[in-house]
Scaffold this motif. Structure first.
Motif, PDB file in Angstrom:
ATOM      1  N   PHE A 105     -37.248  -9.134 -19.229  1.00  0.00           N
ATOM      2  CA  PHE A 105     -38.121 -10.256 -18.886  1.00  0.00           C
ATOM      3  C   PHE A 105     -37.725 -11.511 -19.661  1.00  0.00           C
ATOM      4  O   PHE A 105     -37.567 -12.590 -19.085  1.00  0.00           O
ATOM      5  CB  PHE A 105     -39.575  -9.875 -19.176  1.00  0.00           C
ATOM      6  N   TRP A 106     -37.579 -11.375 -20.983  1.00  0.00           N
ATOM      7  CA  TRP A 106     -37.250 -12.541 -21.805  1.00  0.00           C
ATOM      8  C   TRP A 106     -35.865 -13.074 -21.452  1.00  0.00           C
ATOM      9  O   TRP A 106     -35.646 -14.303 -21.452  1.00  0.00           O
ATOM     10  CB  TRP A 106     -37.335 -12.218 -23.289  1.00  0.00           C
ATOM     11  N   GLY A 107     -34.912 -12.200 -21.156  1.00  0.00           N
ATOM     12  CA  GLY A 107     -33.599 -12.669 -20.726  1.00  0.00           C
ATOM     13  C   GLY A 107     -33.701 -13.481 -19.445  1.00  0.00           C
ATOM     14  O   GLY A 107     -33.105 -14.550 -19.316  1.00  0.00           O
ATOM     15  N   PHE A 108     -34.491 -12.984 -18.496  1.00  0.00           N
ATOM     16  CA  PHE A 108     -34.673 -13.685 -17.221  1.00  0.00           C
ATOM     17  C   PHE A 108     -35.316 -15.052 -17.441  1.00  0.00           C
ATOM     18  O   PHE A 108     -34.870 -16.053 -16.879  1.00  0.00           O
ATOM     19  CB  PHE A 108     -35.530 -12.838 -16.268  1.00  0.00           C
ATOM     20  N   ILE A 109     -36.366 -15.104 -18.254  1.00  0.00           N
ATOM     21  CA  ILE A 109     -37.066 -16.366 -18.513  1.00  0.00           C
ATOM     22  C   ILE A 109     -36.131 -17.372 -19.192  1.00  0.00           C
ATOM     23  O   ILE A 109     -36.044 -18.535 -18.774  1.00  0.00           O
ATOM     24  CB  ILE A 109     -38.328 -16.125 -19.378  1.00  0.00           C
TER      25      ILE A 109
END
Length: 161
Positions: A115-119
């Motif tokens: 999730f954090w990578g995507f954001i």
């Protein structure tokens, strides 16, 4: 570093597709560098979210960072072309759907790292795409690529020592 062989394989396959698309959008040097930055920022956010004693393995954060780069760049490009409302956000929503399909289930999956990578990738993609569309010189592309390569080799050397 990875916890098991299937994780290595799925990351490698996904990265071939996502990173190829990022490099076609931003250029090879800038694309690789931005995927690395998205993965790094995503891992820092994940460490902050869990606490800095959290152990995470794999390159999944960079894989989903590359996916986020595509979504953010797509939204920025569509908005610059004058698309408004839902039509402008289709690339990001498509990326979220892929994140949901590939990054939420399975053995020892660190969803929050994905999730954090995507954001982080999405934010970077929205910010960097104007530079990518104007064209980055070949010399600058090479510089970005060399820096990204040196960082990767250095990180592996530190991890293996």
């Amino acid at each position: 570093l990875h916890g098991y062989l299937v994780h290595v394989g799925t990351n490698a396959i996904a990265m071939v597709f996502f990173l190829t698309a990022v490099c076609r959008t931003l250029g090879p040097g800038l694309g690789v560098a931005m995927a690395l930055v998205a993965g790094t920022l995503g891992n820092l956010c994940n460490a902050w979210f869990y606490g800095f004693d959290h152990i995470s393995v794999g390159a999944s954060t960079a894989v989903f960072g590359a996916l986020g780069l595509l979504g953010g760049a797509g939204v920025a490009r569509r908005r610059r072309l004058g698309l408004q409302g839902r039509r402008a956000w289709i690339p990001l929503v498509a990326g979220l759907a892929i994140l949901a399909m590939l990054g939420t289930g399975g053995h020892r999956v660190d969803f929050w790292a994905h999730f954090w990578g995507f954001i982080c990738g999405g934010v970077l993609g929205a910010c960097v795409v104007p530079t990518g569309d104007q064209g980055v010189s070949n010399q600058t592309q090479v510089r970005f690529g060399v820096v990204a390569g040196v960082v990767l080799v250095t990180c592996w050397a530190v991890a293996l020592s």
